[in-house]
Design an enzyme around this catalytic site. Sequence first.
Site, PDB file in Angstrom:
ATOM      1  N   ARG A 232       0.862  -1.177   0.000  1.00  0.00           N
ATOM      2  CA  ARG A 232       0.000   0.000   0.000  1.00  0.00           C
ATOM      3  C   ARG A 232       0.902   1.232   0.000  1.00  0.00           C
ATOM      4  O   ARG A 232       1.976   1.214   0.626  1.00  0.00           O
ATOM      5  CB  ARG A 232      -0.861   0.060   1.270  1.00  0.00           C
ATOM      6  CG  ARG A 232      -2.038  -0.883   1.299  1.00  0.00           C
ATOM      7  CD  ARG A 232      -3.153  -0.418   0.359  1.00  0.00           C
ATOM      8  NE  ARG A 232      -4.315  -1.271   0.416  1.00  0.00           N
ATOM      9  CZ  ARG A 232      -4.532  -2.355  -0.348  1.00  0.00           C
ATOM     10  NH1 ARG A 232      -3.639  -2.715  -1.250  1.00  0.00           N
ATOM     11  NH2 ARG A 232      -5.641  -3.045  -0.244  1.00  0.00           N
ATOM     12  N   GLU A 261      -4.227   7.183  -4.836  1.00  0.00           N
ATOM     13  CA  GLU A 261      -4.479   6.562  -6.148  1.00  0.00           C
ATOM     14  C   GLU A 261      -5.878   6.931  -6.633  1.00  0.00           C
ATOM     15  O   GLU A 261      -6.795   6.999  -5.821  1.00  0.00           O
ATOM     16  CB  GLU A 261      -4.391   5.028  -6.019  1.00  0.00           C
ATOM     17  CG  GLU A 261      -3.010   4.553  -5.619  1.00  0.00           C
ATOM     18  CD  GLU A 261      -2.987   3.064  -5.296  1.00  0.00           C
ATOM     19  OE1 GLU A 261      -4.016   2.382  -5.509  1.00  0.00           O
ATOM     20  OE2 GLU A 261      -1.963   2.581  -4.821  1.00  0.00           O
ATOM     21  N   HIS A 279      -1.588   0.024  -9.726  1.00  0.00           N
ATOM     22  CA  HIS A 279      -2.128  -0.874  -8.696  1.00  0.00           C
ATOM     23  C   HIS A 279      -2.766  -2.099  -9.367  1.00  0.00           C
ATOM     24  O   HIS A 279      -3.981  -2.300  -9.289  1.00  0.00           O
ATOM     25  CB  HIS A 279      -3.155  -0.150  -7.810  1.00  0.00           C
ATOM     26  CG  HIS A 279      -3.440  -0.892  -6.535  1.00  0.00           C
ATOM     27  ND1 HIS A 279      -3.760  -0.270  -5.359  1.00  0.00           N
ATOM     28  CD2 HIS A 279      -3.455  -2.218  -6.251  1.00  0.00           C
ATOM     29  CE1 HIS A 279      -3.976  -1.173  -4.410  1.00  0.00           C
ATOM     30  NE2 HIS A 279      -3.787  -2.371  -4.938  1.00  0.00           N
TER      31      HIS A 279
HETATM   32  C1  8YV Z   1      -7.132  -4.493  -5.631  1.00  0.00           C
HETATM   33  C2  8YV Z   1      -5.806  -4.994  -3.496  1.00  0.00           C
HETATM   34  O1  8YV Z   1      -6.438  -3.475  -6.193  1.00  0.00           O
HETATM   35  O2  8YV Z   1      -6.466  -7.056  -2.655  1.00  0.00           O
HETATM   36  C3  8YV Z   1      -6.080  -5.941  -2.390  1.00  0.00           C
HETATM   37  O3  8YV Z   1      -5.889  -5.562  -1.231  1.00  0.00           O
HETATM   38  O4  8YV Z   1      -5.169  -4.014  -3.326  1.00  0.00           O
HETATM   39  C4  8YV Z   1      -6.283  -5.346  -4.849  1.00  0.00           C
HETATM   40  O5  8YV Z   1      -6.452  -6.648  -5.123  1.00  0.00           O
HETATM   41  C5  8YV Z   1      -8.466  -3.976  -5.360  1.00  0.00           C
HETATM   42  O6  8YV Z   1      -8.996  -4.223  -4.130  1.00  0.00           O
HETATM   43  C6  8YV Z   1      -9.377  -4.388  -6.480  1.00  0.00           C
HETATM   44  O7  8YV Z   1     -10.400  -3.491  -6.632  1.00  0.00           O
END
Ligand code: 8YV
Length: 313
Positions: A232, A261, A279
Amino acid sequence: MNKPDVLVTGPYPPWDMEPLEAQFSVHKLWEAADRSAFIAAHADKIKAIATRGELGVNADLIGALPHLEIISCYGVGTDAIDLNAARARMIKVTNTPDVLTEDVADIAIGLMLSIARQMPKADAYVRSGNWRKANMPLVTRVCGKRLGVIGMGRIGAAVARRAAGFDMKISYCNRYVRSDVAYPCANSIVDLARHSDFLIATVAGGAATAKLIGAEVFDALGEQGFFINVARGSVVDEAALIDALNQNKIAGAGLDVFLNEPNIDERFFTMENVVLQPHHGSGTIETRKAMGNLVRANLDAHFAGQALLTEVK
Ligand code: 8YV
């Protein structure tokens, strides 16, 4: 039978929207012109929220839905969900662990190779015709080098497994020493950085890990060291990272995640010593389909009165 009412915070791919709309009465928050009015109009019916990792669910939204029973998150990270507010009301939260682990580990390794071997720059070098004039300057080797993994959870372990195939000397930092992991555990992230050529962050986001990686870590990594972040943006002191990159205090960075982001700090755009990704760690069709299935399977289990598949405790 009445379909349960689900508030969906943002769109999913069509292969997820279709079954979701077939099984549930879906309320599309992202299409609402006035979000508060939309929520108020449906608040007495909504029993579930389907959200995405980056969209989360804040305390205000939880507070506005008196009959909310479950939040199903498309993503493993729940740092954008107010878990305390959910717990206070015994609202269940589920996420999508495991199904995305291997893809996120793949992109960590991809970023490490990309930045060290300067693959985007090399690609541009070939396309521009510069190769005809001279050979491209030499780059940095990855295999056999020292890798420090910050966070030895599922994703950290999958990164280490892959790095072992590159004959890397692996060590890690974690909240606790993992008895099931053979690699040495460093005393601190600074110590880990001092003894690493590549430092990969896979640690979970949230208040407990905010700005975990800062100036001291980048100084310890040093001017030959590379930093990779697939965790993150919040786990890094981004001002310190930008300073380290601009001042060549580290050799470069491969970044899949950022603060704010997708409106990230534009200073990254002009840097020569970074490789950037939007991401996209879990962003393969295969993994996103598995994530969507799990979001729905958790909702199904909940409304069938069965045990949840992947509850966040
Ligand atoms: C995705 C993520 O970018 O799983 C996570 O924590 O950061 C990712 O898989 C996101 O949640 C998909 O919308």
